[in-house]
Design a protein around this motif. Structure first.
Motif, PDB file in Angstrom:
ATOM      1  N   TYR A   3      44.262  49.564  42.895  1.00  0.00           N
ATOM      2  CA  TYR A   3      44.779  48.667  41.871  1.00  0.00           C
ATOM      3  C   TYR A   3      45.017  49.469  40.600  1.00  0.00           C
ATOM      4  CZ  TYR A   3      42.950  44.849  44.744  1.00  0.00           C
ATOM      5  OH  TYR A   3      42.685  43.989  45.767  1.00  0.00           O
ATOM      6  N   MET A   4      46.147  49.198  39.942  1.00  0.00           N
ATOM      7  CA  MET A   4      46.359  49.708  38.595  1.00  0.00           C
ATOM      8  C   MET A   4      46.008  48.550  37.671  1.00  0.00           C
ATOM      9  SD  MET A   4      47.039  52.134  36.519  1.00  0.00           S
ATOM     10  CE  MET A   4      47.819  53.404  37.485  1.00  0.00           C
ATOM     11  N   VAL A   5      44.933  48.732  36.940  1.00  0.00           N
ATOM     12  CA  VAL A   5      44.459  47.706  36.016  1.00  0.00           C
ATOM     13  C   VAL A   5      44.891  48.144  34.614  1.00  0.00           C
ATOM     14  CG1 VAL A   5      42.441  46.512  35.106  1.00  0.00           C
ATOM     15  CG2 VAL A   5      42.469  47.250  37.509  1.00  0.00           C
ATOM     16  N   SER A   6      45.634  47.274  33.944  1.00  0.00           N
ATOM     17  CA  SER A   6      46.099  47.561  32.585  1.00  0.00           C
ATOM     18  C   SER A   6      45.603  46.464  31.663  1.00  0.00           C
ATOM     19  CB  SER A   6      47.629  47.602  32.546  1.00  0.00           C
ATOM     20  OG  SER A   6      48.123  48.593  33.419  1.00  0.00           O
ATOM     21  N   TRP A   7      45.363  46.809  30.416  1.00  0.00           N
ATOM     22  CA  TRP A   7      44.872  45.819  29.471  1.00  0.00           C
ATOM     23  C   TRP A   7      45.384  46.092  28.069  1.00  0.00           C
ATOM     24  CZ3 TRP A   7      42.088  49.725  31.555  1.00  0.00           C
ATOM     25  CH2 TRP A   7      41.504  50.636  30.686  1.00  0.00           C
ATOM     26  N   ARG A  46      45.671  54.069  25.908  1.00  0.00           N
ATOM     27  CA  ARG A  46      46.956  54.392  25.291  1.00  0.00           C
ATOM     28  C   ARG A  46      46.702  54.829  23.848  1.00  0.00           C
ATOM     29  NH1 ARG A  46      47.989  49.808  28.191  1.00  0.00           N
ATOM     30  NH2 ARG A  46      47.956  48.475  26.349  1.00  0.00           N
ATOM     31  N   GLY A  52      44.736  50.153  27.699  1.00  0.00           N
ATOM     32  CA  GLY A  52      44.750  51.321  28.558  1.00  0.00           C
ATOM     33  C   GLY A  52      45.041  50.965  29.997  1.00  0.00           C
ATOM     34  N   HIS A  53      44.741  51.938  30.858  1.00  0.00           N
ATOM     35  CA  HIS A  53      44.997  51.810  32.292  1.00  0.00           C
ATOM     36  C   HIS A  53      43.824  52.408  33.073  1.00  0.00           C
ATOM     37  CE1 HIS A  53      49.171  50.951  31.265  1.00  0.00           C
ATOM     38  NE2 HIS A  53      49.106  51.989  30.468  1.00  0.00           N
ATOM     39  N   LEU A  55      43.055  53.297  37.250  1.00  0.00           N
ATOM     40  CA  LEU A  55      43.402  53.282  38.669  1.00  0.00           C
ATOM     41  C   LEU A  55      42.087  53.220  39.426  1.00  0.00           C
ATOM     42  CD1 LEU A  55      45.489  53.457  40.941  1.00  0.00           C
ATOM     43  CD2 LEU A  55      45.277  55.956  40.800  1.00  0.00           C
ATOM     44  N   CYS A  68      37.534  42.560  35.265  1.00  0.00           N
ATOM     45  CA  CYS A  68      38.460  42.068  34.242  1.00  0.00           C
ATOM     46  C   CYS A  68      37.843  40.915  33.446  1.00  0.00           C
ATOM     47  CB  CYS A  68      39.767  41.621  34.890  1.00  0.00           C
ATOM     48  SG  CYS A  68      40.721  42.956  35.659  1.00  0.00           S
ATOM     49  N   GLN A  77      46.019  42.928  33.545  1.00  0.00           N
ATOM     50  CA  GLN A  77      46.883  42.831  34.716  1.00  0.00           C
ATOM     51  C   GLN A  77      46.291  43.774  35.749  1.00  0.00           C
ATOM     52  OE1 GLN A  77      50.822  43.936  33.500  1.00  0.00           O
ATOM     53  NE2 GLN A  77      51.304  41.876  32.799  1.00  0.00           N
ATOM     54  N   ARG A  79      47.286  45.143  39.429  1.00  0.00           N
ATOM     55  CA  ARG A  79      48.347  45.151  40.428  1.00  0.00           C
ATOM     56  C   ARG A  79      48.004  46.106  41.559  1.00  0.00           C
ATOM     57  NH1 ARG A  79      52.810  45.070  35.913  1.00  0.00           N
ATOM     58  NH2 ARG A  79      53.056  42.819  35.762  1.00  0.00           N
TER      59      ARG A  79
END
Length: 104
Positions: A3-7, A46, A52-53, A55, A68, A77, A79
């Motif tokens: 999963y790529m978790v972004s926030w 970021r 940030g992100h 993996l 999350c 998110q 994905r």
């Protein structure tokens, strides 16, 4: 499954409320431990933002959801992702299958 978790940080209000939220976020994060089935492969922020992100390789989507949910000050998110080599392989297979179809 990877999963790529972004926030990104949710709007908080006044500058003082932002400062307090950041202190609380860092306090909670400093005590958080990733579950045993949660293999973090990449964890970055970021530059110049409050987001940030990550993996993560995890066989349990509930564990991803729980991670999350631990930080409500952020919008997340998560994905599912696959390696580029796998994506290219199956895309080439799909193209070959389509090219083999009868045309009317």
């Amino acid at each position: 499954m990877k999963y790529m978790v972004s926030w990104i940080e949710r709007p908080q209000g006044s500058p003082v409320e932002y400062e307090n939220a950041q202190k609380r976020i860092l306090d909670v994060f400093s005590q958080w431990k990733a579950p045993a089935n949660f293999k973090i492969e990449l964890f970055v922020v970021r530059v110049g933002e409050w987001g940030g992100h990550m993996l993560v390789d995890c066989d349990d989507p509930v564990a991803v959801h729980k991670a999350c949910s631990t930080f409500p000050a952020f919008e997340f998110q998560a994905r599912p992702v696959i390696a580029i080599e796998e994506a290219v392989r199956v895309e080439l297979e799909a193209i070959a299958w389509r090219d083999g179809l009868k045309r009317d």
